[in-house]
Structures are given as structure tokens and as C-alpha cells.
Design a protein around this motif. Sequence first.
Motif, PDB file in Angstrom:
ATOM      1  N   LEU A   7     -30.722  76.199  27.280  1.00  0.00           N
ATOM      2  CA  LEU A   7     -31.005  74.984  26.520  1.00  0.00           C
ATOM      3  C   LEU A   7     -32.434  74.946  26.000  1.00  0.00           C
ATOM      4  CD1 LEU A   7     -29.194  72.335  28.773  1.00  0.00           C
ATOM      5  CD2 LEU A   7     -28.358  73.403  26.684  1.00  0.00           C
ATOM      6  N   GLY A   8     -33.308  75.737  26.585  1.00  0.00           N
ATOM      7  CA  GLY A   8     -34.693  75.794  26.134  1.00  0.00           C
ATOM      8  C   GLY A   8     -35.544  74.624  26.575  1.00  0.00           C
ATOM      9  N   LEU A  44     -35.094  64.180  37.586  1.00  0.00           N
ATOM     10  CA  LEU A  44     -34.738  64.743  36.286  1.00  0.00           C
ATOM     11  C   LEU A  44     -35.856  64.499  35.287  1.00  0.00           C
ATOM     12  CD1 LEU A  44     -30.992  63.661  35.875  1.00  0.00           C
ATOM     13  CD2 LEU A  44     -31.898  65.757  36.897  1.00  0.00           C
ATOM     14  N   THR A  45     -36.109  65.470  34.461  1.00  0.00           N
ATOM     15  CA  THR A  45     -37.042  65.295  33.357  1.00  0.00           C
ATOM     16  C   THR A  45     -36.401  64.386  32.313  1.00  0.00           C
ATOM     17  OG1 THR A  45     -36.175  67.162  32.095  1.00  0.00           O
ATOM     18  CG2 THR A  45     -37.895  67.641  33.747  1.00  0.00           C
ATOM     19  N   PRO A  46     -37.165  63.882  31.344  1.00  0.00           N
ATOM     20  CA  PRO A  46     -36.540  63.093  30.262  1.00  0.00           C
ATOM     21  C   PRO A  46     -35.415  63.857  29.566  1.00  0.00           C
ATOM     22  CG  PRO A  46     -38.916  62.823  30.201  1.00  0.00           C
ATOM     23  CD  PRO A  46     -38.632  63.887  31.241  1.00  0.00           C
ATOM     24  N   GLU A  47     -35.632  65.157  29.358  1.00  0.00           N
ATOM     25  CA  GLU A  47     -34.565  65.973  28.759  1.00  0.00           C
ATOM     26  C   GLU A  47     -33.375  66.103  29.714  1.00  0.00           C
ATOM     27  OE1 GLU A  47     -38.517  67.108  27.079  1.00  0.00           O
ATOM     28  OE2 GLU A  47     -37.720  66.863  29.104  1.00  0.00           O
ATOM     29  N   GLY A  48     -33.684  66.175  31.018  1.00  0.00           N
ATOM     30  CA  GLY A  48     -32.620  66.269  32.009  1.00  0.00           C
ATOM     31  C   GLY A  48     -31.741  65.037  32.023  1.00  0.00           C
ATOM     32  N   LYS A  49     -32.343  63.855  31.825  1.00  0.00           N
ATOM     33  CA  LYS A  49     -31.561  62.614  31.800  1.00  0.00           C
ATOM     34  C   LYS A  49     -30.618  62.579  30.605  1.00  0.00           C
ATOM     35  CE  LYS A  49     -35.076  59.972  34.289  1.00  0.00           C
ATOM     36  NZ  LYS A  49     -36.098  58.896  34.217  1.00  0.00           N
ATOM     37  N   ILE A  50     -31.098  63.093  29.474  1.00  0.00           N
ATOM     38  CA  ILE A  50     -30.219  63.176  28.301  1.00  0.00           C
ATOM     39  C   ILE A  50     -29.114  64.196  28.543  1.00  0.00           C
ATOM     40  CG2 ILE A  50     -30.114  63.828  25.861  1.00  0.00           C
ATOM     41  CD1 ILE A  50     -33.014  62.810  25.621  1.00  0.00           C
ATOM     42  N   ALA A  51     -29.512  65.342  29.123  1.00  0.00           N
ATOM     43  CA  ALA A  51     -28.529  66.398  29.377  1.00  0.00           C
ATOM     44  C   ALA A  51     -27.468  65.948  30.376  1.00  0.00           C
ATOM     45  CB  ALA A  51     -29.238  67.647  29.902  1.00  0.00           C
ATOM     46  N   LEU A  52     -27.823  65.041  31.294  1.00  0.00           N
ATOM     47  CA  LEU A  52     -26.864  64.579  32.295  1.00  0.00           C
ATOM     48  C   LEU A  52     -25.663  63.912  31.638  1.00  0.00           C
ATOM     49  CD1 LEU A  52     -26.121  64.117  35.264  1.00  0.00           C
ATOM     50  CD2 LEU A  52     -27.483  62.010  35.198  1.00  0.00           C
ATOM     51  N   ASN A  53     -25.917  63.080  30.627  1.00  0.00           N
ATOM     52  CA  ASN A  53     -24.807  62.423  29.922  1.00  0.00           C
ATOM     53  C   ASN A  53     -23.921  63.450  29.220  1.00  0.00           C
ATOM     54  OD1 ASN A  53     -25.612  59.794  30.628  1.00  0.00           O
ATOM     55  ND2 ASN A  53     -27.069  59.704  28.931  1.00  0.00           N
ATOM     56  N   TRP A  54     -24.551  64.442  28.596  1.00  0.00           N
ATOM     57  CA  TRP A  54     -23.768  65.491  27.928  1.00  0.00           C
ATOM     58  C   TRP A  54     -22.991  66.322  28.946  1.00  0.00           C
ATOM     59  CZ3 TRP A  54     -22.575  66.122  22.994  1.00  0.00           C
ATOM     60  CH2 TRP A  54     -23.334  65.455  22.027  1.00  0.00           C
ATOM     61  N   ALA A  55     -23.622  66.609  30.081  1.00  0.00           N
ATOM     62  CA  ALA A  55     -22.951  67.420  31.100  1.00  0.00           C
ATOM     63  C   ALA A  55     -21.702  66.714  31.608  1.00  0.00           C
ATOM     64  CB  ALA A  55     -23.906  67.701  32.257  1.00  0.00           C
ATOM     65  N   ARG A  56     -21.808  65.415  31.858  1.00  0.00           N
ATOM     66  CA  ARG A  56     -20.639  64.651  32.318  1.00  0.00           C
ATOM     67  C   ARG A  56     -19.531  64.704  31.280  1.00  0.00           C
ATOM     68  NH1 ARG A  56     -24.214  59.539  34.505  1.00  0.00           N
ATOM     69  NH2 ARG A  56     -24.439  60.220  36.686  1.00  0.00           N
ATOM     70  N   ARG A  57     -19.907  64.571  30.007  1.00  0.00           N
ATOM     71  CA  ARG A  57     -18.914  64.567  28.938  1.00  0.00           C
ATOM     72  C   ARG A  57     -18.256  65.939  28.794  1.00  0.00           C
ATOM     73  NH1 ARG A  57     -21.489  62.760  23.470  1.00  0.00           N
ATOM     74  NH2 ARG A  57     -22.368  61.302  24.987  1.00  0.00           N
ATOM     75  N   ILE A  58     -19.065  66.977  28.807  1.00  0.00           N
ATOM     76  CA  ILE A  58     -18.531  68.331  28.599  1.00  0.00           C
ATOM     77  C   ILE A  58     -17.663  68.761  29.779  1.00  0.00           C
ATOM     78  CG2 ILE A  58     -19.173  70.760  28.390  1.00  0.00           C
ATOM     79  CD1 ILE A  58     -21.697  69.750  26.864  1.00  0.00           C
TER      80      ILE A  58
END
Length: 295
Positions: free
Chosen positions: A42-43, A56-70
Motif C-alpha cells: 500500500l505504500g 493505527l496511523t491515520p492511514e491505518g484508520k482509513i485502511a481499516l474500513n476498506w479492509a472490513r469491506r474487502i
Amino acid sequence: MIDKLEMFLAVAKEQHFGRAAASLGITQPTLSAGIKQLEDQLGVLLIFRGSRFGGLTPEGKIALNWARRIVGDSRQLREEMRATRHGLTGQLRIAAIPTALTWAARLSARFGQRHPNVSFTIMSKTSIEILQMLDDLDVDAGISYLDNEPLGKVSTVSLYEERYMLVCDPASAFAEHQQVGWADLNGCRLCLLSTNMQNRRIINRNLANAGVTPQVAVESASTVVLVAHVMEGGWLTILPEDIARFLTQGKDLRLIPMQDGGAGHSVGLVAPWREPHTPVLDALLTEARRMVSDR
């Protein structure tokens, strides 16, 4: 990437690398390597960490929502492919508030008659825990309150409206009453569900509105414990009618309707919002609607 996202979800849930690895059945070095590979893909840095989990980093918090969805979509794909070939199979995990466990049993029994290749795991949890478990993909559905505290974006089927009953022994001063007012409980020795339960918060609010400060000498997460104390004599508890009738059946106890006991809160099936739902979950929602219609 799906397996790495599963690892990320586990770490976000457990907030501890060791516990997350144990929950996945892998070693901690394997987990750490998987998270590092995901970050490289993800970079971005997803998790603050030194000697331990740092959030979680700020990016990690955003990624968490995507991870749950995916991950949710991935599981749905597998279920739909399996249903296409074998019909409805697998396991449904349901978390229910303690006072709604009888409804969870009815729903699973009815569903099992139509779909015998689906098994159930039913857990007793608080309403807050149920919502968190739905977010974390730890359960497929819950049975909880629909209108007392925010639920977020979910699919729901209303099952019943709570009606509260006082449970007492035959020697109680209330045993022959036709109904009991909330103010009548002033000074009475009560045993109630623990304060982290939404049912308890509702009861506390009803008592407070009547000017009563509850004298609660016993708290428990188990409705069985509450009724057992009433059977010992001298105790009173307040429960929704359905679970109260189930637990007192065949026992020498009295159920007295609480005044305005019909003005309770709606309890129902709660599932993550998704269009379409997995075939098994869609069938569960359909069965819940059918069960309400049949009543």
C-alpha cells in the motif's frame, strides 16, 4: 492480499500482536511479516509500533474500513459460490443480548428446519459488544435493541417490543398485585442485570423518571442468576416478559406487569448493511420476517 488484510483486522481488533497471532493460529513473526508486506504493497505505514502495538496511523484508520469491506466481500463471494454448488451450508454466528436469547433459539430452530446444513453459534453479549463484533466481522448477525441507542448503517428486522415484568416469590408484598408502578419499588431490594447492559440502562431510566434510586444488591450478566436469587426469597427482579416467562416456567414465582410495561423498546435482528447479503444471511433475514408474520 486477502490474508494480509485478515492479519491487519486481527491486529486492529486485539490491539496486540501476540493475541492477534494467536487468534489467527500463526506465529507472531509471521503476523509481523504479513503486516509489513501489506504496508509495502500500500505504500503507507498502517500501525505505530515500537516494542508493542502503538495504535493505527491515520492511514491505518482509513485502511481499516476498506479492509472490513474487502474481507467481507471476499467471504461473501466464497459463500455465494458454495451456495450455487451445494445450497445453503456453513455456519451462522449470532450474538444476542441476554434478554433475547429465547428469540435467538426460536430463530435458529426455525431456520434449521428449512436449511439443515447450516449450523449456528449463539453468544450472549451486550448491545455495544454486538455492534463491535459486527464491525469486526466476528459475528454474522445480532439480536439487540433497535431504537434506544445508535446502530449505524445496518439491516434490521423488528422482532418484538419489550414489556417489563416484576418477578417475585409468593411471599412478596407484590405477589397479588395486578400491576406494579415503578415508584412502588422505592426501597425494595433488587437484583438486576449489570450496568453495561442496555436493558439495565433502560430500567434505571424508568426508575429515575419515577423518582426512585434503585437499591441493587446483586448485579449479573446472567438472567438465570437473577431469577435464582428471586427463588431464594426476598429479592425482586425486572425482566422483559418473554425471558421472564421462560425462566419462571414451572417455578413457584409470580410475574406482575410493570405499569406502562408495554411502552418498551423494539428488539430485532441486526445485520451488517450490504446489498446483496450473502445467501445464508439473506435467508436468515427472510426467516426472521416470516417468524414475526406467523406470530
